[in-house]
Design a protein around this motif. Structure first.
Motif, PDB file in Angstrom:
ATOM      1  N   PHE A  38     -38.381  -8.554  47.292  1.00  0.00           N
ATOM      2  CA  PHE A  38     -38.438  -7.283  46.572  1.00  0.00           C
ATOM      3  C   PHE A  38     -39.093  -7.513  45.220  1.00  0.00           C
ATOM      4  CE2 PHE A  38     -34.470  -9.053  44.921  1.00  0.00           C
ATOM      5  CZ  PHE A  38     -34.544  -8.747  43.574  1.00  0.00           C
ATOM      6  N   PHE A  39     -39.459  -6.410  44.564  1.00  0.00           N
ATOM      7  CA  PHE A  39     -40.020  -6.456  43.210  1.00  0.00           C
ATOM      8  C   PHE A  39     -39.280  -5.425  42.376  1.00  0.00           C
ATOM      9  CE2 PHE A  39     -43.166  -7.983  46.120  1.00  0.00           C
ATOM     10  CZ  PHE A  39     -43.731  -9.073  45.468  1.00  0.00           C
ATOM     11  N   SER A  40     -39.128  -5.699  41.095  1.00  0.00           N
ATOM     12  CA  SER A  40     -38.417  -4.769  40.219  1.00  0.00           C
ATOM     13  C   SER A  40     -39.366  -4.239  39.148  1.00  0.00           C
ATOM     14  CB  SER A  40     -37.221  -5.460  39.547  1.00  0.00           C
ATOM     15  OG  SER A  40     -37.627  -6.603  38.818  1.00  0.00           O
ATOM     16  N   GLY A  41     -39.324  -2.931  38.945  1.00  0.00           N
ATOM     17  CA  GLY A  41     -40.145  -2.287  37.924  1.00  0.00           C
ATOM     18  C   GLY A  41     -39.274  -1.845  36.761  1.00  0.00           C
ATOM     19  N   VAL A  42     -39.757  -2.075  35.541  1.00  0.00           N
ATOM     20  CA  VAL A  42     -39.011  -1.711  34.335  1.00  0.00           C
ATOM     21  C   VAL A  42     -39.669  -0.492  33.700  1.00  0.00           C
ATOM     22  CG1 VAL A  42     -38.169  -2.492  32.088  1.00  0.00           C
ATOM     23  CG2 VAL A  42     -38.353  -4.117  33.986  1.00  0.00           C
ATOM     24  N   ARG A  43     -38.927   0.599  33.620  1.00  0.00           N
ATOM     25  CA  ARG A  43     -39.499   1.854  33.130  1.00  0.00           C
ATOM     26  C   ARG A  43     -39.979   1.771  31.686  1.00  0.00           C
ATOM     27  NH1 ARG A  43     -36.206   6.449  32.813  1.00  0.00           N
ATOM     28  NH2 ARG A  43     -34.424   5.069  32.526  1.00  0.00           N
ATOM     29  N   THR A  44     -39.291   0.991  30.853  1.00  0.00           N
ATOM     30  CA  THR A  44     -39.636   0.948  29.431  1.00  0.00           C
ATOM     31  C   THR A  44     -40.944   0.222  29.169  1.00  0.00           C
ATOM     32  OG1 THR A  44     -38.183  -0.986  29.259  1.00  0.00           O
ATOM     33  CG2 THR A  44     -37.267   1.143  28.613  1.00  0.00           C
ATOM     34  N   THR A  45     -41.320  -0.711  30.037  1.00  0.00           N
ATOM     35  CA  THR A  45     -42.558  -1.468  29.849  1.00  0.00           C
ATOM     36  C   THR A  45     -43.632  -1.083  30.866  1.00  0.00           C
ATOM     37  OG1 THR A  45     -41.821  -3.271  31.299  1.00  0.00           O
ATOM     38  CG2 THR A  45     -41.278  -3.438  28.954  1.00  0.00           C
ATOM     39  N   ARG A  46     -43.212  -0.424  31.966  1.00  0.00           N
ATOM     40  CA  ARG A  46     -44.103  -0.083  33.086  1.00  0.00           C
ATOM     41  C   ARG A  46     -44.690  -1.333  33.730  1.00  0.00           C
ATOM     42  NH1 ARG A  46     -42.245   3.964  34.980  1.00  0.00           N
ATOM     43  NH2 ARG A  46     -44.101   4.142  36.310  1.00  0.00           N
ATOM     44  N   ILE A  47     -43.923  -2.411  33.754  1.00  0.00           N
ATOM     45  CA  ILE A  47     -44.327  -3.678  34.364  1.00  0.00           C
ATOM     46  C   ILE A  47     -43.393  -3.983  35.530  1.00  0.00           C
ATOM     47  CG2 ILE A  47     -44.404  -6.196  34.002  1.00  0.00           C
ATOM     48  CD1 ILE A  47     -45.298  -5.623  31.136  1.00  0.00           C
ATOM     49  N   TYR A  48     -43.945  -4.545  36.613  1.00  0.00           N
ATOM     50  CA  TYR A  48     -43.086  -4.970  37.711  1.00  0.00           C
ATOM     51  C   TYR A  48     -43.114  -6.486  37.849  1.00  0.00           C
ATOM     52  CZ  TYR A  48     -46.984  -5.640  41.089  1.00  0.00           C
ATOM     53  OH  TYR A  48     -48.105  -6.078  41.762  1.00  0.00           O
ATOM     54  N   SER A  64     -36.110  -0.145  38.596  1.00  0.00           N
ATOM     55  CA  SER A  64     -36.285   0.398  39.948  1.00  0.00           C
ATOM     56  C   SER A  64     -36.674  -0.748  40.867  1.00  0.00           C
ATOM     57  CB  SER A  64     -37.389   1.458  39.976  1.00  0.00           C
ATOM     58  OG  SER A  64     -37.098   2.519  39.102  1.00  0.00           O
ATOM     59  N   TYR A  65     -36.312  -0.650  42.145  1.00  0.00           N
ATOM     60  CA  TYR A  65     -36.620  -1.716  43.093  1.00  0.00           C
ATOM     61  C   TYR A  65     -37.591  -1.233  44.164  1.00  0.00           C
ATOM     62  CZ  TYR A  65     -32.873  -4.302  40.918  1.00  0.00           C
ATOM     63  OH  TYR A  65     -32.107  -4.963  40.001  1.00  0.00           O
ATOM     64  N   TYR A  66     -38.475  -2.146  44.568  1.00  0.00           N
ATOM     65  CA  TYR A  66     -39.519  -1.824  45.541  1.00  0.00           C
ATOM     66  C   TYR A  66     -39.647  -2.945  46.572  1.00  0.00           C
ATOM     67  CZ  TYR A  66     -40.540   1.473  41.864  1.00  0.00           C
ATOM     68  OH  TYR A  66     -40.408   2.465  40.922  1.00  0.00           O
ATOM     69  N   PRO A  67     -39.927  -2.603  47.815  1.00  0.00           N
ATOM     70  CA  PRO A  67     -40.028  -3.615  48.867  1.00  0.00           C
ATOM     71  C   PRO A  67     -41.360  -4.355  48.909  1.00  0.00           C
ATOM     72  CG  PRO A  67     -40.395  -1.466  49.798  1.00  0.00           C
ATOM     73  CD  PRO A  67     -40.030  -1.241  48.360  1.00  0.00           C
ATOM     74  N   SER A  68     -42.331  -3.897  48.119  1.00  0.00           N
ATOM     75  CA  SER A  68     -43.642  -4.559  48.104  1.00  0.00           C
ATOM     76  C   SER A  68     -44.314  -4.364  46.752  1.00  0.00           C
ATOM     77  CB  SER A  68     -44.542  -3.994  49.214  1.00  0.00           C
ATOM     78  OG  SER A  68     -44.898  -2.643  48.923  1.00  0.00           O
TER      79      SER A  68
END
Length: 204
Positions: A38-48, A64-68
């Motif tokens: 999985f990959f995690s995205g951080v809303r405050t930086t807009r970086i995953y 937020s979490y994403y499968p790809s």
């Protein structure tokens, strides 16, 4: 795109097939067993990021979490330059459950959509293009074309990091049809041109 679901910890995922609690524990502890799953995205930086990112973990409510990687980019996040998502092992979250999707991902990673269409890829897999797109949207969080774009950019990033090849050759080897297209897509994903990435590496 699936509607975001809230959990008691306020973390979010784009797809219901991720165990959010397990992802959160893995992210905070930098558990290498989850690298690539999985990959995690951080809303405050807009970086995953990958779960093993050395940067101090962000607050759970901002994640937020994403499968790809493609799904994270589809949501508007750019790749982390510290943990380098392009080097994550190929270990999709659905591995073992959908052979068609897994095979398609491997073909795309090898360049199946660099010169061919989604229809041609679907034909190789013995399914229709619409059905393949539905499977990708459900289990990958992005379309085959978006996954292919991410794969090309990731190839280019590895070549930028690991070689001294000229930009024109990197663009060609990564699967881009022109240097102009390479520069445009790379800047779209990383929010900076490839020349800036190379200068950054030389100045480290």
């Amino acid at each position: 795109m699936a509607r975001r679901k809230r959990t008691p910890s306020s973390t979010r995922t784009e797809l219901g097939n991720l165990d959010i609690a397990a992802c959160e524990r893995a992210r905070v502890s930098r558990d290498r067993r989850f690298d690539g799953r999985f990959f995690s995205g951080v809303r405050t930086t807009r970086i995953y990021c990958r779960p093993v990112c050395p940067v101090r973990p962000a607050k759970a409510e901002n994640v937020s979490y994403y499968p790809s990687a493609a799904a994270a980019e589809r949501a508007g996040f750019r790749p982390c330059l510290r943990c380098r998502p392009e080097t994550a092992p190929f270990s999709p979250a659905w591995k073992g459950s959908l052979a068609t999707v897994e095979r398609a991902m491997r073909l795309i990673a090898r360049g199946a959509l660099d010169r061919a269409t989604v229809e041609a890829l679907a034909a190789r897999l013995g399914v229709g293009a619409r059905h393949l797109s539905r499977l990708f949207d459900k289990h990958v969080g992005a379309s085959p074309g978006q996954v292919a774009k991410t794969a090309r950019v990731q190839r280019a990033k590895r070549l930028l990091d690991d070689t001294e090849l000229p930009m024109t050759e990197i663009a060609s080897l990564a699967g881009f049809r022109s240097l102009r297209r390479f520069n445009a897509v790379f800047a779209e994903v990383y929010k900076r041109p490839p020349s800036d990435i190379r200068r950054r590496l030389r100045n480290v």
